[in-house]
Design a protein around this motif. Structure first.
Motif, mmCIF file in Angstrom:
data_model
loop_
_atom_site.group_PDB
_atom_site.id
_atom_site.type_symbol
_atom_site.label_atom_id
_atom_site.label_comp_id
_atom_site.label_asym_id
_atom_site.label_seq_id
_atom_site.Cartn_x
_atom_site.Cartn_y
_atom_site.Cartn_z
ATOM 1 N N VAL A 100 51.343 52.802 -30.912
ATOM 2 C CA VAL A 100 50.043 52.789 -30.232
ATOM 3 C C VAL A 100 50.276 52.879 -28.720
ATOM 4 O O VAL A 100 49.646 53.676 -28.023
ATOM 5 C CB VAL A 100 49.243 51.504 -30.597
ATOM 6 N N GLU A 101 51.229 52.089 -28.230
ATOM 7 C CA GLU A 101 51.551 52.091 -26.795
ATOM 8 C C GLU A 101 52.014 53.475 -26.333
ATOM 9 O O GLU A 101 51.577 53.977 -25.303
ATOM 10 C CB GLU A 101 52.708 51.117 -26.542
ATOM 11 N N ILE A 102 52.889 54.066 -27.133
ATOM 12 C CA ILE A 102 53.449 55.368 -26.763
ATOM 13 C C ILE A 102 52.360 56.445 -26.762
ATOM 14 O O ILE A 102 52.252 57.243 -25.833
ATOM 15 C CB ILE A 102 54.622 55.758 -27.711
ATOM 16 N N SER A 139 50.022 56.062 -23.819
ATOM 17 C CA SER A 139 50.646 56.568 -22.600
ATOM 18 C C SER A 139 50.627 58.102 -22.580
ATOM 19 O O SER A 139 50.286 58.725 -21.571
ATOM 20 C CB SER A 139 52.084 56.045 -22.529
ATOM 21 N N ALA A 140 50.967 58.706 -23.707
ATOM 22 C CA ALA A 140 51.020 60.177 -23.797
ATOM 23 C C ALA A 140 49.627 60.784 -23.579
ATOM 24 O O ALA A 140 49.481 61.748 -22.824
ATOM 25 C CB ALA A 140 51.583 60.594 -25.154
ATOM 26 N N LEU A 141 48.622 60.208 -24.217
ATOM 27 C CA LEU A 141 47.264 60.753 -24.078
ATOM 28 C C LEU A 141 46.754 60.591 -22.652
ATOM 29 O O LEU A 141 46.141 61.502 -22.095
ATOM 30 C CB LEU A 141 46.303 60.059 -25.060
ATOM 31 N N LEU A 191 41.078 59.319 -18.815
ATOM 32 C CA LEU A 191 40.822 58.790 -20.154
ATOM 33 C C LEU A 191 41.172 57.311 -20.156
ATOM 34 O O LEU A 191 42.271 56.931 -19.754
ATOM 35 C CB LEU A 191 41.683 59.521 -21.190
ATOM 36 N N GLU A 192 40.217 56.508 -20.586
ATOM 37 C CA GLU A 192 40.512 55.078 -20.694
ATOM 38 C C GLU A 192 40.887 54.794 -22.140
ATOM 39 O O GLU A 192 40.119 55.113 -23.057
ATOM 40 C CB GLU A 192 39.274 54.276 -20.287
ATOM 41 N N VAL A 193 42.040 54.256 -22.320
ATOM 42 C CA VAL A 193 42.498 53.970 -23.685
ATOM 43 C C VAL A 193 42.675 52.465 -23.867
ATOM 44 O O VAL A 193 43.388 51.820 -23.113
ATOM 45 C CB VAL A 193 43.851 54.667 -23.995
#
Lengths: 221, 118
Positions: free
Chosen positions: A42-44, A47-49, A60-62
């Motif tokens: 999820v973290e990766i 970060s990628a998105l 983009l707020e994730v």
């Protein structure tokens, strides 16, 4: 466990092209074990998105959340208070979790972040292989604990076929012939006479052929 | 030895490259690093046996991820250098510095600056 693998980032990007706020939901069960959708993944992915959007000059707020399971009401309830703040949800659970989440939060778009592959085992670190197809009528007692339904390309119940060569399957020289494995293990167990007993025609109605399946246990309801 | 290496490089010390995870490298890029390289011990010389071999695999995976999102996997590299090999360390630093200079800044730098200014 249910084995899955991450979808290509480009595909996921396509799902959320018009979104500004996205909730990324991982699952602590099978997809964590196969490194597809646990807390780390999820973290990766977050970060990628984030970087992929930034590169396009967009923001983009994730929000990252990893639930204990996505196939149970009680854990999915944990995101009820925050889900409305987001334009969409990307679930990194298997197809079961994605669907249950979508079912529960009917008005929020829910997208899959992984491709769900099969029910299998970790043969070695980083290698997973199919072992069960959930046919609903287990015949492992007759086949030395090796499943011809999931491991024989033809799902033969009385094998092997003529395509078995030196213990390998004709569809792939690296793939073990399930029936060779069965015979080898029966020999080892001193139960080769079991091989002589024909397995009767299987009732496939308990498999997917009979439509979507359901189990009800009244004692637990 | 009094060797010099480019001052664009910031060193993050770790007990073993086996500690390096994909997310650590991703976060570095997300925070605006133009390039990252991981320097481990020589292959076969890891005090923890396979730390540097694992690091290389993770670096390779992260490279593919960076390619996927358009940051570019060539901004990331893994090197194996003996702890006593100062000249090689300086050489690699220079090599990486030149590679990154040729590639230009991290594509998300602009967006990060705008975000900071806002």
């Amino acid at each position: 466990m249910i084995v899955a693998e991450r979808k290509p980032i480009e595909e996921i990007m396509g799902f959320i092209r018009d979104c500004k706020r996205v909730l990324l939901v991982g699952c602590n069960e099978c997809v964590t074990v196969c490194y597809a959708g646990g807390k780390k993944e999820v973290e990766i992915l977050a970060s990628a998105l984030t970087m992929a959007f930034m590169k396009e000059g967009r923001e983009l707020e994730v929000k990252e959340v990893t639930l204990e399971r996505q196939c149970d009401h009680e854990y999915l309830e944990e995101i009820r208070k925050i889900i409305d703040e987001y334009d969409a949800v990307i679930s990194l659970a298997c197809g079961v979790g994605v669907q249950f989440l979508a079912e529960k939060y009917f008005r929020t778009p829910v997208f899959p972040g992984v491709n769900t592959l099969f029910m299998g085992v970790t043969e070695e670190r980083g290698v997973w292989a199919e072992r069960c197809q959930g046919c609903g009528q287990c015949i492992l007692s007759q086949t030395a604990g090796i499943c011809p339904v999931s491991r024989c390309a033809k799902r033969l119940l009385n094998g092997p076929c003529g395509g078995s060569t030196r213990g390998k399957c004709e569809i792939n020289p690296e793939l073990d012939c399930a029936w060779q494995l069965i015979i080898d293990r029966l020999k080892e167990l001193g139960r080769l006479e079991d091989y002589e007993t024909l397995i009767p025609i299987k009732d496939w109605s308990t498999e997917r052929a009979g439509g979507p399946r359901k189990l009800v246990r009244e004692d637990l309801q | 030895m009094r060797l010099t290496y480019p001052d664009s490089i910031r060193i993050i010390r770790l007990p073993c490259t086996g500690k390096v995870d994909v997310i650590h490298i991703m976060k570095a890029f997300q925070k605006g690093a133009d390039g990252v390289y991981v320097v481990g011990c020589l292959e076969g010389e890891c005090h923890f046996l396979t730390g540097n071999l694992r690091a290389r695999k993770r670096v390779e995976y992260t490279k593919s991820l960076l390619d996927e999102i358009g940051i570019g996997g060539e901004r990331l590299e893994m090197y194996n250098i003996a702890a006593s090999d100062g000249p090689r360390f300086a050489e690699v630093a220079k090599e990486m510095h030149e590679r990154i200079m040729a590639l230009g800044p991290n594509p998300i730098r602009g967006a990060l600056k705008r975000k900071k200014a806002a």
